[in-house]
Design a protein around this motif. Structure first.
Motif, PDB file in Angstrom:
ATOM      1  N   VAL A 177     -14.401  -6.094   1.513  1.00 46.73           N
ATOM      2  CA  VAL A 177     -15.638  -5.397   1.901  1.00 46.73           C
ATOM      3  C   VAL A 177     -15.961  -4.256   0.935  1.00 46.73           C
ATOM      4  O   VAL A 177     -16.879  -3.476   1.179  1.00 46.73           O
ATOM      5  CB  VAL A 177     -15.553  -4.860   3.349  1.00 46.73           C
ATOM      6  N   GLY A 178     -15.213  -4.168  -0.148  1.00 46.11           N
ATOM      7  CA  GLY A 178     -15.515  -3.177  -1.174  1.00 46.11           C
ATOM      8  C   GLY A 178     -15.204  -1.747  -0.783  1.00 46.11           C
ATOM      9  O   GLY A 178     -15.847  -0.811  -1.281  1.00 46.11           O
ATOM     10  N   LEU A 179     -14.220  -1.549   0.101  1.00 45.46           N
ATOM     11  CA  LEU A 179     -13.867  -0.199   0.537  1.00 45.46           C
ATOM     12  C   LEU A 179     -12.674   0.297  -0.283  1.00 45.46           C
ATOM     13  O   LEU A 179     -11.558  -0.231  -0.172  1.00 45.46           O
ATOM     14  CB  LEU A 179     -13.537  -0.183   2.030  1.00 45.46           C
ATOM     15  N   ALA A 180     -12.895   1.308  -1.092  1.00 47.08           N
ATOM     16  CA  ALA A 180     -11.823   1.860  -1.924  1.00 47.08           C
ATOM     17  C   ALA A 180     -10.842   2.646  -1.065  1.00 47.08           C
ATOM     18  O   ALA A 180     -11.225   3.281  -0.075  1.00 47.08           O
ATOM     19  CB  ALA A 180     -12.415   2.759  -3.002  1.00 47.08           C
ATOM     20  N   TYR A 181      -9.573   2.630  -1.445  1.00 51.14           N
ATOM     21  CA  TYR A 181      -8.537   3.339  -0.699  1.00 51.14           C
ATOM     22  C   TYR A 181      -7.404   3.705  -1.652  1.00 51.14           C
ATOM     23  O   TYR A 181      -7.294   3.175  -2.763  1.00 51.14           O
ATOM     24  CB  TYR A 181      -7.997   2.471   0.445  1.00 51.14           C
ATOM     25  N   THR A 182      -6.552   4.595  -1.193  1.00 51.95           N
ATOM     26  CA  THR A 182      -5.337   4.959  -1.913  1.00 51.95           C
ATOM     27  C   THR A 182      -4.149   4.682  -1.002  1.00 51.95           C
ATOM     28  O   THR A 182      -4.175   5.056   0.185  1.00 51.95           O
ATOM     29  CB  THR A 182      -5.343   6.459  -2.283  1.00 51.95           C
ATOM     30  N   VAL A 183      -3.133   4.015  -1.514  1.00 48.94           N
ATOM     31  CA  VAL A 183      -1.891   3.861  -0.759  1.00 48.94           C
ATOM     32  C   VAL A 183      -1.082   5.139  -0.937  1.00 48.94           C
ATOM     33  O   VAL A 183      -0.689   5.486  -2.043  1.00 48.94           O
ATOM     34  CB  VAL A 183      -1.082   2.645  -1.242  1.00 48.94           C
ATOM     35  N   ASN A 184      -0.886   5.845   0.164  1.00 47.12           N
ATOM     36  CA  ASN A 184      -0.166   7.123   0.148  1.00 47.12           C
ATOM     37  C   ASN A 184       1.185   6.925   0.836  1.00 47.12           C
ATOM     38  O   ASN A 184       1.265   6.903   2.070  1.00 47.12           O
ATOM     39  CB  ASN A 184      -0.969   8.197   0.870  1.00 47.12           C
ATOM     40  N   PRO A 185       2.276   6.772   0.074  1.00 50.32           N
ATOM     41  CA  PRO A 185       3.583   6.504   0.687  1.00 50.32           C
ATOM     42  C   PRO A 185       4.100   7.667   1.524  1.00 50.32           C
ATOM     43  O   PRO A 185       5.043   7.493   2.294  1.00 50.32           O
ATOM     44  CB  PRO A 185       4.491   6.228  -0.514  1.00 50.32           C
ATOM     45  N   ARG A 186       3.505   8.852   1.391  1.00 48.17           N
ATOM     46  CA  ARG A 186       3.925  10.012   2.180  1.00 48.17           C
ATOM     47  C   ARG A 186       3.121  10.163   3.457  1.00 48.17           C
ATOM     48  O   ARG A 186       3.318  11.122   4.203  1.00 48.17           O
ATOM     49  CB  ARG A 186       3.807  11.298   1.345  1.00 48.17           C
TER      50      ARG A 186
END
Length: 441
Positions: free
Chosen positions: A259-268
């Motif tokens: 769906v074109g939603l940008a995100y960041t994987v934050n391991p914390r």
């Protein structure tokens, strides 16, 4: 003279924009607009409104949040009921009460449930901008549904709400996600994390020392820069996830990509309570200083069983309303006008029953009409009334002069643009011309 009373510290009045305030807080117009947007967005996704009590048994939050959490240890407003000795608490959050209601009423008997609520919560903490002792929260929950598709739905509902409010994802708010895996995976990670932190015990502050064995995941949330490198080098939970947990997370990510939603994987990005599992997410902003999170959620498949119900999956999110409204103010997001469509100007000597009947007919036809009310010395001059009509923000003035009323008419005069001409309109059939007065949606 009686002593002047004030609101409890950290608990605020939400007032119309016209009322002067010593502290800049969101006005009631902004609140109403936000709540209207919430109702519209959540209805599109098939979620139903619920209400639960503001007061719950203290044991609900002790069992639901954990005895060693800051909320239970320091922040709850708890008291003993003078009638029966019950230990009661003003709710510090919404999810536990919703789960209690679902269990009590066997609400999952006929299948999964998608619900939401909105209302005040209470925490005894130091008041600061965006954080108050009485604060308001939007809470959205999907119970009885285990798949990553519902996790995605939660995130997309929040995005739809941002768009409804004029916020831009990726600029005004950003999405961060992580997976907590399942209990056995978290235990393996916890053991490795505790060992790592113990090896750097001399670097831990007092708060981290206190949490080392009771709630070590919360140490990863520290804002203490002196501990930053210890936290950054700590074992990552995602490295302990098994194939099923990774597949759940991969489907979530692929769906967000689709769906074109940008995100960041934050391991914390973690949660301190054991009942959380798999997906966690937060929407954050850079516009509010250190209070960057405006919305947080995740999956909590263990909570229903922990509170005495039959095991059932669940996922949800919470949104602090004050903090979000402060963000809207900081970004100067335009808010639809709450001004009346028309202001009724009532000259002295005009029979009020006829005016009231006419105004009520217009309101019945959908026009928002504010009627001029006479003061102790009468209605005031026409010039003064027109000044008030203009100050109200109305687009039109309705002039109920004696000549107009004698002919069964009212004079309609544009206050915003137009050439100042007063146009007579029939009072016998207000529905035929009322639509011309209504402000655009």
């Amino acid at each position: 003279m009686a002593e002047k009373l004030s609101a409890v510290k950290g608990m605020n009045d939400i007032l119309p924009a016209a009322v002067p305030r010593t502290e800049k807080l969101p006005d009631s117009q902004l609140w109403q607009w936000f709540e209207s947007a919430v109702r519209d967005v959540l209805a599109r996704y098939g979620y139903h409104y619920v209400l639960t009590p503001v007061v719950e048994p203290t044991a609900l939050f002790v069992r639901g949040l954990g005895e060693v959490t800051d909320i239970v240890e320091k922040e709850m407003y708890s008291f003993t009921d003078a009638m029966n000795g019950d230990r009661l608490t003003l709710r510090p959050e919404a999810t536990a009460g919703i789960v209690r209601a679902v269990i009590e009423h066997n609400a999952l008997y006929n299948g999964p449930l998608r619900i939401w609520t909105i209302g005040p919560m209470f925490r005894h903490e130091r008041p600061q901008k965006g954080r108050y002792r009485q604060f308001h929260q939007l809470d959205v929950e999907a119970l009885g549904l285990a798949g990553p598709d519902v996790d995605v739905e939660m995130i997309l509902m929040a995005r739809a709400l941002w768009r409804e409010l004029g916020l831009v994802e990726g600029r005004d708010v950003r999405l961060e996600i992580n997976s907590l895996g399942q209990p056995a995976e978290r235990k393996a990670h916890r053991d490795a994390l505790v060992a790592h932190l113990e090896a750097h015990a001399d670097r831990l502050d007092a708060d981290a020392q206190r949490r080392l064995h009771s709630n070590p995941l919360r140490i990863l949330d520290t804002k203490n820069e002196a501990m930053r490198d210890v936290v950054e080098s700590a074992p990552r939970l995602i490295d302990f996830l098994g194939p099923e947990s990774l597949a759940h997370f991969d489907t979530l990510r692929a769906s967000l990509d689709a769906v074109g939603l940008a995100y960041t994987v934050n391991p914390r990005l973690v949660r301190g309570m054991d009942y959380y599992n798999l997906t966690v997410f937060e929407w954050v902003t850079d516009q509010l200083g250190s209070q960057g999170t405006v919305c947080g959620g995740g999956r909590y498949d263990g909570l229903i069983q922990q509170l005495g119900g039959k095991p059932a999956p669940a996922v949800g999110f919470g949104l602090g309303i004050e903090r979000l409204l402060l963000l809207l103010q900081a970004l100067q997001v335009p808010v639809p006008s709450a001004a009346p469509d028309a202001y009724a100007v009532v000259p002295a000597g005009v029979p009020l029953p006829a005016v009231i009947a006419a105004v009520e007919s217009l309101r019945g036809a959908g026009v928002r009409v504010q009627m001029h009310a006479a003061g102790p010395e009468g209605p005031g001059s026409m010039k003064a009334q027109f000044r008030k009509a203009d100050a109200s923000g109305a687009r039109y003035a309705l002039v109920f002069g004696p000549d107009e009323l004698a002919q069964g008419q009212v004079g309609v005069k544009a206050l915003r643009g137009g050439d100042g001409t007063q146009v007579p309109m029939p009072l016998a059939d207000p529905a035929s011309w009322a639509v011309k007065l209504q402000s655009p949606a």
